[in-house]
Write a protein that holds these residues in place. Structure first.
Motif, PDB file in Angstrom:
ATOM      1  N   ASP A 226     -24.847  48.252  85.902  1.00  0.00           N
ATOM      2  CA  ASP A 226     -24.810  47.878  84.395  1.00  0.00           C
ATOM      3  C   ASP A 226     -23.785  48.171  83.370  1.00  0.00           C
ATOM      4  N   GLN A 227     -23.715  49.556  83.235  1.00  0.00           N
ATOM      5  CA  GLN A 227     -22.704  49.152  81.764  1.00  0.00           C
ATOM      6  C   GLN A 227     -21.273  48.621  82.942  1.00  0.00           C
ATOM      7  N   LYS A 228     -20.559  48.422  83.441  1.00  0.00           N
ATOM      8  CA  LYS A 228     -19.492  48.060  83.756  1.00  0.00           C
ATOM      9  C   LYS A 228     -19.714  46.402  84.249  1.00  0.00           C
ATOM     10  N   ILE A 229     -20.244  45.950  84.255  1.00  0.00           N
ATOM     11  CA  ILE A 229     -21.196  45.082  83.845  1.00  0.00           C
ATOM     12  C   ILE A 229     -21.234  44.121  83.353  1.00  0.00           C
ATOM     13  N   ILE A 230     -21.617  44.601  81.525  1.00  0.00           N
ATOM     14  CA  ILE A 230     -21.865  44.538  80.571  1.00  0.00           C
ATOM     15  C   ILE A 230     -20.120  44.472  80.025  1.00  0.00           C
ATOM     16  N   SER A 231     -19.336  45.351  80.584  1.00  0.00           N
ATOM     17  CA  SER A 231     -18.454  45.370  80.048  1.00  0.00           C
ATOM     18  C   SER A 231     -17.245  44.108  80.743  1.00  0.00           C
ATOM     19  N   LEU A 232     -17.235  43.888  81.840  1.00  0.00           N
ATOM     20  CA  LEU A 232     -16.506  42.871  82.041  1.00  0.00           C
ATOM     21  C   LEU A 232     -17.166  41.740  82.003  1.00  0.00           C
ATOM     22  N   GLN A 233     -18.373  41.377  81.365  1.00  0.00           N
ATOM     23  CA  GLN A 233     -18.803  40.285  80.523  1.00  0.00           C
ATOM     24  C   GLN A 233     -18.647  40.135  79.995  1.00  0.00           C
ATOM     25  N   ASP A 234     -18.463  41.239  78.755  1.00  0.00           N
ATOM     26  CA  ASP A 234     -17.530  41.229  77.431  1.00  0.00           C
ATOM     27  C   ASP A 234     -15.902  40.659  77.741  1.00  0.00           C
ATOM     28  N   LYS A 235     -14.985  40.895  78.448  1.00  0.00           N
ATOM     29  CA  LYS A 235     -14.268  40.485  78.843  1.00  0.00           C
ATOM     30  C   LYS A 235     -13.765  39.735  79.047  1.00  0.00           C
ATOM     31  N   ILE A 236     -14.994  38.878  79.535  1.00  0.00           N
ATOM     32  CA  ILE A 236     -14.734  36.712  79.959  1.00  0.00           C
ATOM     33  C   ILE A 236     -15.626  36.693  78.680  1.00  0.00           C
ATOM     34  N   ILE A 237     -16.509  36.937  77.950  1.00  0.00           N
ATOM     35  CA  ILE A 237     -16.211  36.166  76.468  1.00  0.00           C
ATOM     36  C   ILE A 237     -15.176  36.280  75.944  1.00  0.00           C
ATOM     37  N   ASP A 238     -14.624  37.010  75.436  1.00  0.00           N
ATOM     38  CA  ASP A 238     -13.295  37.445  75.176  1.00  0.00           C
ATOM     39  C   ASP A 238     -12.265  36.380  75.560  1.00  0.00           C
ATOM     40  N   LEU A 239     -12.419  36.192  76.808  1.00  0.00           N
ATOM     41  CA  LEU A 239     -11.368  35.231  77.439  1.00  0.00           C
ATOM     42  C   LEU A 239     -11.779  33.882  77.108  1.00  0.00           C
ATOM     43  N   GLN A 240     -13.005  33.575  77.486  1.00  0.00           N
ATOM     44  CA  GLN A 240     -13.624  32.583  76.667  1.00  0.00           C
ATOM     45  C   GLN A 240     -13.332  31.725  75.029  1.00  0.00           C
ATOM     46  N   ARG A 241     -13.670  32.930  74.404  1.00  0.00           N
ATOM     47  CA  ARG A 241     -13.045  32.277  73.363  1.00  0.00           C
ATOM     48  C   ARG A 241     -11.418  32.091  72.823  1.00  0.00           C
ATOM     49  N   GLU A 242     -10.734  32.934  73.803  1.00  0.00           N
ATOM     50  CA  GLU A 242      -9.387  32.150  73.475  1.00  0.00           C
ATOM     51  C   GLU A 242      -8.869  31.281  73.751  1.00  0.00           C
ATOM     52  N   ILE A 243      -9.892  30.767  75.186  1.00  0.00           N
ATOM     53  CA  ILE A 243      -8.897  29.436  75.998  1.00  0.00           C
ATOM     54  C   ILE A 243      -9.771  28.413  74.781  1.00  0.00           C
ATOM     55  N   ILE A 244     -10.946  28.523  74.193  1.00  0.00           N
ATOM     56  CA  ILE A 244     -11.693  27.750  72.862  1.00  0.00           C
ATOM     57  C   ILE A 244     -10.602  27.454  71.298  1.00  0.00           C
ATOM     58  N   ASP A 245     -10.068  28.169  71.541  1.00  0.00           N
ATOM     59  CA  ASP A 245      -8.790  28.614  70.590  1.00  0.00           C
ATOM     60  C   ASP A 245      -8.224  27.585  70.964  1.00  0.00           C
ATOM     61  N   LEU A 246      -7.774  28.144  71.939  1.00  0.00           N
ATOM     62  CA  LEU A 246      -5.949  27.778  72.345  1.00  0.00           C
ATOM     63  C   LEU A 246      -6.087  26.104  73.056  1.00  0.00           C
ATOM     64  N   THR A 247      -7.719  25.579  73.729  1.00  0.00           N
ATOM     65  CA  THR A 247      -7.613  24.281  73.407  1.00  0.00           C
ATOM     66  C   THR A 247      -7.646  23.404  71.624  1.00  0.00           C
ATOM     67  N   LYS A 248      -8.039  24.703  71.064  1.00  0.00           N
ATOM     68  CA  LYS A 248      -8.209  23.822  69.809  1.00  0.00           C
ATOM     69  C   LYS A 248      -7.353  23.401  69.341  1.00  0.00           C
ATOM     70  N   LYS A 249      -6.320  24.153  69.513  1.00  0.00           N
ATOM     71  CA  LYS A 249      -4.777  24.028  69.048  1.00  0.00           C
ATOM     72  C   LYS A 249      -3.733  23.318  69.450  1.00  0.00           C
ATOM     73  N   VAL A 250      -4.306  22.680  70.843  1.00  0.00           N
ATOM     74  CA  VAL A 250      -3.639  21.946  71.096  1.00  0.00           C
ATOM     75  C   VAL A 250      -3.730  20.098  71.123  1.00  0.00           C
ATOM     76  N   LYS A 251      -5.156  20.167  70.549  1.00  0.00           N
ATOM     77  CA  LYS A 251      -5.595  18.393  69.644  1.00  0.00           C
ATOM     78  C   LYS A 251      -5.523  18.928  68.786  1.00  0.00           C
ATOM     79  N   ASP A 252      -4.970  19.989  68.315  1.00  0.00           N
ATOM     80  CA  ASP A 252      -4.262  19.358  66.682  1.00  0.00           C
ATOM     81  C   ASP A 252      -3.377  19.625  66.331  1.00  0.00           C
TER      82      ASP A 252
END
Length: 124
Positions: free
Chosen positions: A98-124
């Motif tokens: 479960d700890q490994k899963i939680i760690s991977l989920q945290d990494k996924i969330i961080d990557l999703q945030r990066e994608i959102i930030d990049l998408t915002k930059k592209v739109k601007d």
């Protein structure tokens, strides 16, 4: 048999964290929610995982106890002891996965945030 609430209270005190800090970390609105959690007989597994991480305790700390009627205070049925050890190993294995899963989920969330930030930059 010890209630899980008793074990939660002991672990909280051992952690050195204040009730307010625990409430914030667990996402509770008030500190009284921590006391309510400690008064329970049962605890949701998701919350238990958070508590284990916060208090730096394995899940087996909260579930590895056996309530057995004893004729002699120091005597414990060998079959129950073996079951308890097997159960503890199994619970610890689940916790580690479960700890490994939680760690991977945290990494996924961080990557999703990066994608959102990049998408915002592209739109601007």
């Amino acid at each position: 048999m010890k209630k899980i609430g008793d074990l939660l209270k002991t672990a909280r005190k051992e952690s050195g964290l204040t009730v307010d800090q625990i409430a914030v970390e667990l996402g509770f609105a008030t500190r009284s929610s921590v006391y309510q959690m400690e008064g329970r007989d049962k605890l949701d597994f998701t919350l238990l995982k958070k508590v284990c991480t916060l208090y730096n305790k394995p899940i087996s700390y909260f579930v590895d106890y056996v309530d057995t009627p004893k004729t002699d205070k120091d005597e414990l049925n060998k079959s129950e002891m073996a079951y308890s050890k097997s159960d503890k190993s199994f619970v610890n294995e689940i916790y580690e996965k479960d700890q490994k899963i939680i760690s991977l989920q945290d990494k996924i969330i961080d990557l999703q945030r990066e994608i959102i930030d990049l998408t915002k930059k592209v739109k601007d």
